[in-house]
Each structure stands twice: as C-alpha cells, then as structure tokens.
Enzyme design. Structure first.
Site, PDB file in Angstrom:
ATOM      1  N   ARG A 213      59.930  22.661  14.127  1.00 27.68           N
ATOM      2  CA  ARG A 213      59.409  23.992  14.431  1.00 27.68           C
ATOM      3  C   ARG A 213      60.403  24.798  15.264  1.00 27.68           C
ATOM      4  O   ARG A 213      60.394  26.030  15.251  1.00 27.68           O
ATOM      5  CB  ARG A 213      58.058  23.880  15.166  1.00 27.68           C
TER       6      ARG A 213
ATOM      7  N   TYR B 267      55.745  48.644   3.122  1.00 28.20           N
ATOM      8  CA  TYR B 267      54.999  47.633   2.373  1.00 28.20           C
ATOM      9  C   TYR B 267      53.556  47.588   2.872  1.00 28.20           C
ATOM     10  O   TYR B 267      53.285  47.765   4.061  1.00 28.20           O
ATOM     11  CB  TYR B 267      55.700  46.279   2.555  1.00 28.20           C
TER      12      TYR B 267
ATOM     13  N   ASP C 279      64.141  47.149   7.228  1.00 28.60           N
ATOM     14  CA  ASP C 279      63.816  46.150   6.211  1.00 28.60           C
ATOM     15  C   ASP C 279      64.765  46.388   5.035  1.00 28.60           C
ATOM     16  O   ASP C 279      64.678  47.409   4.350  1.00 28.60           O
ATOM     17  CB  ASP C 279      62.360  46.316   5.776  1.00 28.60           C
TER      18      ASP C 279
ATOM     19  N   LYS D  98      62.379  37.318  -2.049  1.00 32.67           N
ATOM     20  CA  LYS D  98      62.653  38.223  -3.154  1.00 32.67           C
ATOM     21  C   LYS D  98      64.058  38.009  -3.733  1.00 32.67           C
ATOM     22  O   LYS D  98      64.383  36.918  -4.170  1.00 32.67           O
ATOM     23  CB  LYS D  98      62.430  39.660  -2.689  1.00 32.67           C
TER      24      LYS D  98
END
Length: 392
Positions: free
Chosen positions: A54, A107, A179, A204
């Site tokens: 983590r 988005y 972004d 993406k």
C-alpha cells in the site's frame, strides 16, 4: 539456492548472472527486512526499499518512471484509478474553507465530486468555461486554492485556454491541475504550459487495452508530491502490481497506437461530417472545430483520437445507431486498441439534470467515439452502414 526446509516458507529467488528482459511481476504485499534498524532506515529515508505494498511497490515505480519520462516529470505517483488520482490531489491539498474552480466540462465523476463530495467537507466549488479565460478569471475568489481543468474536455472536445489560465492561477496564488488523459503527453506536456500538477487516467490511452484501472499524478513541487502521496497511502488508493505490469507493457506501443488512432480519427471525422444523419461533428483537427485555432500552438497540430458527433434526432435514433453497429463496442470507455462508442447522456454524464446536459451540448443524440487502430476503411464502412440504418 538452499534446499527448502518447509513447503510453507518462502523460497528466495534463485541468483542469476543474467537479468530478465521483461519487468518481473512482483505481487508481494509485504517485504521482509533484516532488523528493526534496517526497517527504520527505510522509513527515515536513509535506505531505499519496500515494506508494504500500500506504501509502494516495484511495478508501480517502474510504470511511474516511464510516464514521468513522457511528461517531463519526476517522482510521479501511480494510483488505483484516474479518479483515485483526482481524489489524492483534492484530499491531500485542500481543507475546509478552501475554494476549487473547475472547468465546466469536466468528466462526469469530477463534476459530481465538485457538486457533492467537496462541499460536504466544507470545500467550496464553482465552475467556469475553460475556453474563456475572462470567465475563469472572474470566477477566482480570495480563497481559491486550486483550479482543475482538462486540456480537452470530455466529451465535448473543447480546448482550454491553458496558457492564459496558467497566468490567472499564478496571479491568484492557486495551483493549476491539468487532466492530460485525452491529449496525452504525445500531444501536450502541461508542465511546459505552467501546470503545477498533471493527472492521468492511465486506464485509457497510456495502457491502451481496456484491461487495467490505474491513475497517475505528478507535481512540479516535491513538497506537494509528498502531501499527495501520504494521502494516497492513508486512503488506500493503491494500484495493483498486475495492473501496473500490464500498463507498462501497454506503454511500449503507446506512441505507435496514438499515431495510428489519430490518423483514423481524422478520416472518420470527415466521413461522419459528410453523412446526412449527422447534425455536426466535433474534432479538434477539423477547421470547423470552435477551438481549431488553438490546436497548432498548444498541441503542435495533433488532433487526437477522440471524435464526438450529434445525430439528428434523440434517444430513439441513438438506440438505433448502437444496434446497427454491433461490431463497434458500445461501452463507456476510451483509449482501447479497438474503437468504442459511448453515449454520455446515459453514462458519464447521467448524473447531471437534462438541463445541465443541454447546457453543455450533451443531447440524447450526442455520441463520443474513441477511435482505435483498425483498418480505417473498415471503420468508415461500419459507421456509414449504421448511420444509413438510422436515416432509413
């Protein structure tokens, strides 16, 4: 290699005078240390290494270094998704009483975060048109801490006035977060245009095969990076080693995929624009795009692989189109090697009111196409046949 003494104990990796060509997949959750002093040395920065996945693992670091190279960044952080990257930035840098200014065509989930999640934590938000620098400047408040924009908006493909917004952010003492998912560093390096923080949905185009879910965030200031990283670790915004391994493999073909998909997108946009069932097409590489003048100075003339278009008609015609194009995946994603078709009104922007969608130009006939690397003649043939069916 020593003979194992128990089948349940871990066996050390055999020593080798040669090294693997492919990055090994390292899914271990924990890493053993020799002594408490050695562990202290790692946590205190006197020695490098890993302790608990983590908090970081090798596959994430290998992937981050490659995206850093593309973005001209250092110390990038991989997160479990693109929205995890956004969350790490917001939660790591903002506090109650701060104000966030966002582009009004973000988005859908970012818009929801701005409208619902941040306000309930005492963080004020507002939206303005990123193509209009004066509107963005007018929306700045004394308590504005951060500005979040997409270089190219999702799904309307409008181009932000990035250089002007960077100046506005600098004057206001606010951080500019860009972004860069749609454009990718192949077309744009936001740090060269004044961004303080760059984020990606690695899911993406960078990974490119619709089989991983990852995000990335990089900062200009190392202190900001440290704040964001601590938050990501605390909130458990952890990337999977396997996803990182797959994404690294995808990156090896990224530039080839981007160039082919972009070439296909330009041809498909022209074909769609010529069809009588289409009301209009949005593609930055076309001269009729409202922000076409920004493409050359900002993106070096790159139009990208995304095309949006509006059907004449509404939901009935939208349903007819997807049924008539069974070989083109109707799926709310982008950046895959194969072309995908999405309908923002029923997917990414469904949480907005009909009026809110209309204000952005997202009608029931609005579609977004993530163009892939197929034979372009095949793509044009399939879309033409589907549009003919809708018109008929």
């Amino acid at each position: 290699m020593k003979k194992p003494t128990s089948i349940v104990r871990r066996t050390p990796v055999p020593a080798s005078s040669s090294t693997p060509v492919v990055t090994p997949l390292m899914p271990s959750v924990v890493y053993r240390s020799e002594t408490p002093d050695a562990l202290d040395a790692q946590y205190e920065g006197q020695a490098s290494g890993y302790t608990y996945a983590r908090e970081g693992h090798p596959n994430a670091d290998v992937l981050a270094a490659k995206i850093d190279m593309l973005e001209g960044a250092e110390g990038g952080l991989i997160t479990g998704s693109g929205m995890a990257a956004v969350t790490a930035v917001m939660m790591g840098l903002l506090k109650a009483g701060d104000h966030v200014l966002g582009g009004n065509q973000l988005y859908g989930r970012c818009l929801r975060m701005m409208a619902e999640e941040l306000p309930r934590l005492g963080i004020a938000t507002s939206l303005a048109d990123p193509t209009d620098a004066a509107a963005m400047k007018a929306a700045i408040r004394p308590e504005t801490r951060l500005i979040l924009i997409e270089a190219v908006s999702n799904p309307t493909l409008r181009i932000a006035d990035l250089d002007a917004i960077a100046e506005i952010a600098k004057e206001a003492g606010a951080l500019l977060v860009v972004d860069n998912t749609f454009t990718t560093p192949r077309a744009l390096k936001p740090f060269d245009h004044g961004a303080d923080i760059v984020i990606h949905s690695v899911t993406k185009l960078l990974a490119g095969h619709s089989d991983v879910t990852l995000g990335y965030v990089a900062t200009r200031d190392p202190e900001l990076r440290a704040q964001i990283a601590v938050t990501a670790i605390t909130l458990g915004l952890t990337p999977s080693p396997f996803d990182c391994w797959l994404a690294e493999r995808g990156l090896h073909s990224f530039e080839l995929r981007f160039d082919r998909a972009q070439s296909n997108a330009a041809r498909l946009a022209d074909a769609l624009a010529a069809h009588p069932a289409v009301a209009h097409v949005l593609y930055p590489g076309r001269a009729d795009h409202p922000d076409h003048a920004s493409v050359a100075p900002l993106f070096g003339g790159q139009g990208g692989n995304m095309v949006s278009f509006v059907l004449k008609g509404g939901r009935a015609e939208a349903n007819a189109l997807t049924k008539a194009a069974p070989q083109i995946a109707f799926a709310p994603t982008l950046g895959d090697v194969a072309t995908t078709l999405s309908h923002p009104a029923s997917s990414s922007h469904r949480a907005l009111t009909p009026g809110g969608r209309e204000a952005l130009g997202i009608t029931e006939g609005f579609f977004r196409v993530s163009v892939g690397i197929e034979d372009p003649d095949l793509l044009i043939e399939e879309f033409t046949a589907a549009l003919d069916a809708v018109a008929g």
